[in-house]
Motif scaffolding. Structure first.
Motif, PDB file in Angstrom:
ATOM      1  N   LEU A  15       0.831  -1.207   0.000  1.00  0.00           N
ATOM      2  CA  LEU A  15       0.000   0.000   0.000  1.00  0.00           C
ATOM      3  C   LEU A  15       0.862   1.252   0.000  1.00  0.00           C
ATOM      4  O   LEU A  15       0.542   2.251  -0.665  1.00  0.00           O
ATOM      5  CB  LEU A  15      -0.916  -0.001   1.232  1.00  0.00           C
ATOM      6  N   ALA A  16       1.970   1.211   0.739  1.00  0.00           N
ATOM      7  CA  ALA A  16       2.854   2.375   0.796  1.00  0.00           C
ATOM      8  C   ALA A  16       3.450   2.675  -0.574  1.00  0.00           C
ATOM      9  O   ALA A  16       3.613   3.850  -0.947  1.00  0.00           O
ATOM     10  CB  ALA A  16       3.962   2.134   1.827  1.00  0.00           C
ATOM     11  N   VAL A  24      -0.350  10.198  -2.633  1.00  0.00           N
ATOM     12  CA  VAL A  24      -1.376  10.352  -1.592  1.00  0.00           C
ATOM     13  C   VAL A  24      -0.928   9.594  -0.356  1.00  0.00           C
ATOM     14  O   VAL A  24       0.108   8.920  -0.349  1.00  0.00           O
ATOM     15  CB  VAL A  24      -2.740   9.827  -2.073  1.00  0.00           C
ATOM     16  N   SER A  25      -1.727   9.658   0.699  1.00  0.00           N
ATOM     17  CA  SER A  25      -1.389   8.950   1.928  1.00  0.00           C
ATOM     18  C   SER A  25      -1.729   7.462   1.813  1.00  0.00           C
ATOM     19  O   SER A  25      -2.602   7.066   1.032  1.00  0.00           O
ATOM     20  CB  SER A  25      -2.142   9.549   3.114  1.00  0.00           C
ATOM     21  N   THR A  26      -1.040   6.670   2.649  1.00  0.00           N
ATOM     22  CA  THR A  26      -1.346   5.234   2.694  1.00  0.00           C
ATOM     23  C   THR A  26      -2.775   5.000   3.152  1.00  0.00           C
ATOM     24  O   THR A  26      -3.462   4.101   2.659  1.00  0.00           O
ATOM     25  CB  THR A  26      -0.361   4.512   3.637  1.00  0.00           C
ATOM     26  N   VAL A  29      -5.061   5.345   0.267  1.00  0.00           N
ATOM     27  CA  VAL A  29      -4.984   4.163  -0.594  1.00  0.00           C
ATOM     28  C   VAL A  29      -5.810   3.024   0.015  1.00  0.00           C
ATOM     29  O   VAL A  29      -6.526   2.307  -0.698  1.00  0.00           O
ATOM     30  CB  VAL A  29      -3.526   3.722  -0.790  1.00  0.00           C
ATOM     31  N   SER A  30      -5.733   2.838   1.318  1.00  0.00           N
ATOM     32  CA  SER A  30      -6.498   1.792   1.986  1.00  0.00           C
ATOM     33  C   SER A  30      -7.990   1.989   1.789  1.00  0.00           C
ATOM     34  O   SER A  30      -8.737   1.036   1.537  1.00  0.00           O
ATOM     35  CB  SER A  30      -6.161   1.776   3.481  1.00  0.00           C
ATOM     36  N   ILE A  31      -8.435   3.244   1.879  1.00  0.00           N
ATOM     37  CA  ILE A  31      -9.855   3.542   1.664  1.00  0.00           C
ATOM     38  C   ILE A  31     -10.277   3.135   0.249  1.00  0.00           C
ATOM     39  O   ILE A  31     -11.319   2.507   0.037  1.00  0.00           O
ATOM     40  CB  ILE A  31     -10.107   5.046   1.893  1.00  0.00           C
ATOM     41  N   VAL A  32      -9.445   3.453  -0.730  1.00  0.00           N
ATOM     42  CA  VAL A  32      -9.774   3.117  -2.116  1.00  0.00           C
ATOM     43  C   VAL A  32      -9.819   1.608  -2.300  1.00  0.00           C
ATOM     44  O   VAL A  32     -10.744   1.061  -2.924  1.00  0.00           O
ATOM     45  CB  VAL A  32      -8.762   3.759  -3.080  1.00  0.00           C
ATOM     46  N   MET A  33      -8.824   0.904  -1.777  1.00  0.00           N
ATOM     47  CA  MET A  33      -8.740  -0.540  -1.982  1.00  0.00           C
ATOM     48  C   MET A  33      -9.877  -1.287  -1.289  1.00  0.00           C
ATOM     49  O   MET A  33     -10.296  -2.349  -1.744  1.00  0.00           O
ATOM     50  CB  MET A  33      -7.389  -1.069  -1.491  1.00  0.00           C
ATOM     51  N   SER A  40     -12.389  11.027  -3.408  1.00  0.00           N
ATOM     52  CA  SER A  40     -13.093  11.535  -4.577  1.00  0.00           C
ATOM     53  C   SER A  40     -12.906  10.573  -5.745  1.00  0.00           C
ATOM     54  O   SER A  40     -11.993   9.729  -5.751  1.00  0.00           O
ATOM     55  CB  SER A  40     -12.546  12.910  -4.961  1.00  0.00           C
ATOM     56  N   GLU A  41     -13.743  10.737  -6.755  1.00  0.00           N
ATOM     57  CA  GLU A  41     -13.645   9.857  -7.908  1.00  0.00           C
ATOM     58  C   GLU A  41     -12.302  10.027  -8.614  1.00  0.00           C
ATOM     59  O   GLU A  41     -11.681   9.053  -9.062  1.00  0.00           O
ATOM     60  CB  GLU A  41     -14.797  10.129  -8.881  1.00  0.00           C
TER      61      GLU A  41
END
Length: 341
Positions: A15-16, A24-26, A29-33, A40-41
């Protein structure tokens, strides 16, 4: 973004690494995954593109461990059985769309069923799908007290509390095979049986029932056999030396039938010119062009799908009692059967 990978060769991207690539922040990225709200889109697209570029794949096993559920279905199968390989393929096809993963554990010459099952339980499998299990009923009952258990391709009489059974109507399949051979004009029909293998008793009974129904009781002959090519070959050597020789053979399964076919051809016995041959399962082996075996087909997608459905139903709170689910077989006529000379 740079076009080169953001991680060293051979290292699994994290993720990092995705965060560094996307700027962006890790946490983002976790939220997206996870598909959660909070990005945001445009950011979501940028993160997913970065993940694709560096070859990042979410670690599903780790995510499931964090959720305190494995969502793993453990499958015990016989390493040497082509029919089991076909069933495993069907189990994958049914489980993955339902959000479950599969863990496999093989039974082999030096690895028994108990070891195979212990491995699956150690992997935190939530339910067990046992293909052709030979474990005694008390052992199956013990397993069912730990996790949901589905037994595939084995009749359990009496039923075992907590164990779902999904199987083919084996006796009916053997009857269909005999009906086919009798319709071709055969009377001297031998059955090479499967000994104590799951389904063998029903197939043996179906053969005897059909022979009696056709008035061929005096022609009933059951030879010891088994599940493997070697066991089929041993029975075939007995038949090759017999006088008079039978005009048709119903083998316990396709693998046994291929052993019969090999010995017959090496002995100068034409199939189906001299002897017709029928297998059981319609495994991928039977469909090979150089084998082209007439066989009793088991509905593999339905067997596998029903096994997965019942395992998931038990996990997700289906209150229905465990039971037996029996699927009708179907005869598949290919090139190893013909009228007797």
């Amino acid at each position: 973004m740079p076009a080169t990978p953001a991680v060293p060769d051979g290292k699994r991207p994290t993720l990092a690494d995705v965060a560094a690539r996307a700027g962006v922040s890790t946490a983002l990225v976790s939220i997206v995954m996870r598909g959660a709200k909070g990005a945001s889109e445009a950011t979501r697209e940028r993160v997913l593109e970065a993940a694709r570029e560096i070859g990042y794949r979410p670690d599903a096993r780790a995510r499931l461990l964090r959720s305190h559920r494995s969502r793993l279905l453990g499958v015990q199968f016989g390493l040497q059985h082509p029919f089991h390989a076909d069933l495993v393929e069907g189990v994958y096809a049914a489980a993955e769309p339902a959000g479950y993963q599969i863990a496999l554990s093989a039974v082999a010459a030096g690895r028994g069923e108990q070891r195979a099952v212990e491995t699956l339980l150690a992997d935190r499998c939530e339910a067990l799908i046992l293909l052709g299990p030979q474990a005694p009923a008390p052992r199956l009952a013990e397993l069912a007290r730990q996790v949901p258990v589905v037994s595939v391709a084995r009749r359990l009489r009496p039923s075992v509390p907590g164990v779902e059974v999904v199987r083919t109507a084996d006796a009916e399949g053997a009857r269909e095979a005999v009906d086919h051979l009798v319709a071709l004009g055969h009377r001297e029909i031998v059955h090479i049986d499967g000994g104590k293998a799951p389904g063998a008793a029903d197939r043996r009974r179906g053969y005897r029932t059909a022979m009696n129904r056709h008035g061929l009781a005096e022609h009933i002959r059951v030879l010891p056999g088994g599940l493997t090519e070697a066991e089929g070959a041993e029975a075939a050597r007995t038949l090759a030396a017999a006088r008079p020789r039978p005009t048709a053979v119903l083998a316990f399964n396709d693998q046994c039938a291929t052993g019969v076919l090999d010995v017959f051809l090496r002995s100068g016995i034409a199939v189906p010119g001299d002897v017709s041959l029928v297998g059981f399962d319609d495994s991928h082996l039977a469909r090979l062009a150089h084998i082209d075996l007439t066989t009793v087909g088991q509905d593999i997608p339905r067997l596998a799908g029903l096994a997965v459905d019942r395992a998931i139903a038990r996990l997700e709170g289906d209150g229905a009692p465990t039971g037996e689910h029996v699927i009708a077989p179907h005869l598949v006529v290919r090139g190893t059967t013909a009228p007797p000379r």
